[in-house]
Design a protein around this motif. Structure first.
Motif, PDB file in Angstrom:
ATOM      1  N   VAL A  43     -76.242 -91.321 -34.931  1.00  0.00           N
ATOM      2  CA  VAL A  43     -76.611 -90.414 -33.836  1.00  0.00           C
ATOM      3  C   VAL A  43     -77.352 -90.959 -32.709  1.00  0.00           C
ATOM      4  O   VAL A  43     -77.009 -90.631 -31.757  1.00  0.00           O
ATOM      5  N   SER A  47     -76.131 -91.327 -28.545  1.00  0.00           N
ATOM      6  CA  SER A  47     -76.959 -90.187 -28.073  1.00  0.00           C
ATOM      7  C   SER A  47     -76.633 -90.340 -26.583  1.00  0.00           C
ATOM      8  O   SER A  47     -76.766 -89.182 -25.590  1.00  0.00           O
ATOM      9  N   ARG A  50     -73.900 -88.268 -25.390  1.00  0.00           N
ATOM     10  CA  ARG A  50     -74.263 -86.797 -25.313  1.00  0.00           C
ATOM     11  C   ARG A  50     -75.175 -86.621 -24.111  1.00  0.00           C
ATOM     12  O   ARG A  50     -75.015 -85.616 -23.286  1.00  0.00           O
ATOM     13  N   VAL A  64     -71.363 -82.114 -28.720  1.00  0.00           N
ATOM     14  CA  VAL A  64     -71.484 -82.469 -30.213  1.00  0.00           C
ATOM     15  C   VAL A  64     -70.396 -82.894 -30.509  1.00  0.00           C
ATOM     16  O   VAL A  64     -70.327 -84.024 -31.188  1.00  0.00           O
ATOM     17  N   PHE A  68     -69.525 -87.103 -32.097  1.00  0.00           N
ATOM     18  CA  PHE A  68     -69.311 -87.094 -33.470  1.00  0.00           C
ATOM     19  C   PHE A  68     -68.105 -87.677 -33.581  1.00  0.00           C
ATOM     20  O   PHE A  68     -67.852 -88.525 -34.580  1.00  0.00           O
ATOM     21  N   SER A 162     -75.702 -84.106 -35.428  1.00  0.00           N
ATOM     22  CA  SER A 162     -75.452 -84.060 -34.021  1.00  0.00           C
ATOM     23  C   SER A 162     -75.307 -82.569 -33.551  1.00  0.00           C
ATOM     24  O   SER A 162     -75.691 -82.192 -32.342  1.00  0.00           O
TER      25      SER A 162
END
Length: 347
Positions: A43, A47, A50, A64, A68, A162
């Motif tokens: 994760v 990041s 994201r 998310v 993922f 996530s």
């Protein structure tokens, strides 16, 4: 007035005892702790994706879903490659019995002509059995496949982390809690992400070059050894040796001593150029661990979590440093000790 402070030696002994209890406890739940740490590291690694989506005001579900899916596709792809290649390796090994016997005969003839007794040679050959080495490789690959095939737990943890990542990031940046701890955790995430991204990029470069060299030399299953080189790239200090031994041994059985020496030479050149000369310039001081601490972390986390602990040794050590050292303003001496640098000097 008498000094009521606790002796430093007692604090040190209590700290060591507490660490041993925690490590033994983690070893008992390694099947859970390992996937949890793996999911956390993955994760952290994705990041930036994201963050990029958030900067472009993408909906939360997309922030998310995209990171993922990236991680899941990578894991599934590696499981597929290792499973198929491992099956091919298992079918291939029995075909080299005659080559192994020929190598034994040639070695005995060479030893006899150079004055080495057959008894000493046979004793050495019993200790040096390529079959055992390749069995060890199969065991290692089986362990990696076992780690990756625990996808249900890893995927569930990935999805949960996530989903929580955006909220967790906001909580850590806006609450008035332990600012030192928050800063230490943010530094851990930054260092871990930089370590993973840079190591992955150069690991892929090394793996591709290894595969090209093995293909040109005619060594079977170059894709398998390329994936092994990529995975071993995350194992500090001994990862290069782990990635080299299996293809070198297979090259010996398949093409003879000359092919094996060419494989060793190619791996050494590729590793020295990418890992020793170029990688440190990009990685810099991202890890923040001395050579001794890196090696100790490899031993400790491998004994606690098994093969997964070897792969995650650096992130686990960075997390331990963040929780126990970087979050304590009075632990500057410990920071210098684990990083191998004098405080305020950077060297």
């Amino acid at each position: 007035m008498r000094d009521q402070s606790v002796p430093r030696a007692l604090i040190l002994l209590l700290g060591i005892a507490a660490a041993m209890v925690v490590l033994f406890g983690l070893r008992e739940v390694a099947s859970i702790a390992g996937p949890v740490v793996l999911a956390l590291v993955l994760v952290i690694a994705v990041s930036p994706v994201r963050g990029w989506l958030n900067a472009r005001h993408a909906p939360t579900w997309l922030q998310v879903a995209v990171p993922f899916l990236i991680v899941v596709l990578v894991l599934v792809g590696m499981v597929a490659i290792l499973t198929i290649s491992g099956t091919q390796l298992a079918a291939l090994l029995p075909t080299y019995n005659s080559q192994f016997q020929r190598l034994l005969t040639d070695a005995q003839h060479w030893a006899t002509t150079h004055g080495i007794s057959n008894a000493a040679l046979e004793k050495g050959l019993q200790a040096f059995d390529p079959g055992r080495v390749l069995e060890l490789v199969q065991t290692l690959l089986g362990s990696v496949i076992g780690i990756l095939t625990a996808l249900f737990l890893v995927v569930v943890l990935l999805l949960a982390m996530s989903l929580d990542a955006p909220v967790t990031a906001k909580i850590l940046t806006t609450t008035n809690g332990n600012r030192q701890l928050v800063t230490a955790l943010a530094t851990f995430a930054h260092k871990t992400r930089r370590y993973l991204i840079v190591s992955t990029v150069f690991g892929l470069i090394s793996a591709v070059l290894d595969m090209i060299a093995l293909t040109l030399l005619g060594v079977p299953l170059p894709l398998l050894w390329g994936v092994l080189a990529l995975i071993a790239n995350y194992i500090p200090n001994i990862g290069f040796v782990i990635s080299l031994l299996p293809p070198a041994m297979l090259a010996l059985l398949d093409g003879g001593v000359k092919t094996m020496l060419l494989v060793v030479a190619a791996y050494i050149v590729i590793n020295v150029v990418t890992q020793s000369f170029i990688l440190p310039k990009f990685l810099g001081d991202a890890v923040g661990l001395s050579t001794t601490m890196t090696f100790i972390s490899l031993i400790v986390w491998t004994s606690v979590l098994g093969p997964l602990g070897a792969i995650l040794a650096i992130p686990l050590s960075l997390l331990t440093r963040a929780l126990l050292i970087d979050s304590d303003p009075s632990a500057a001496w410990a920071q210098a000790l684990v990083s191998g640098k004098l405080p305020g000097t950077g060297r």
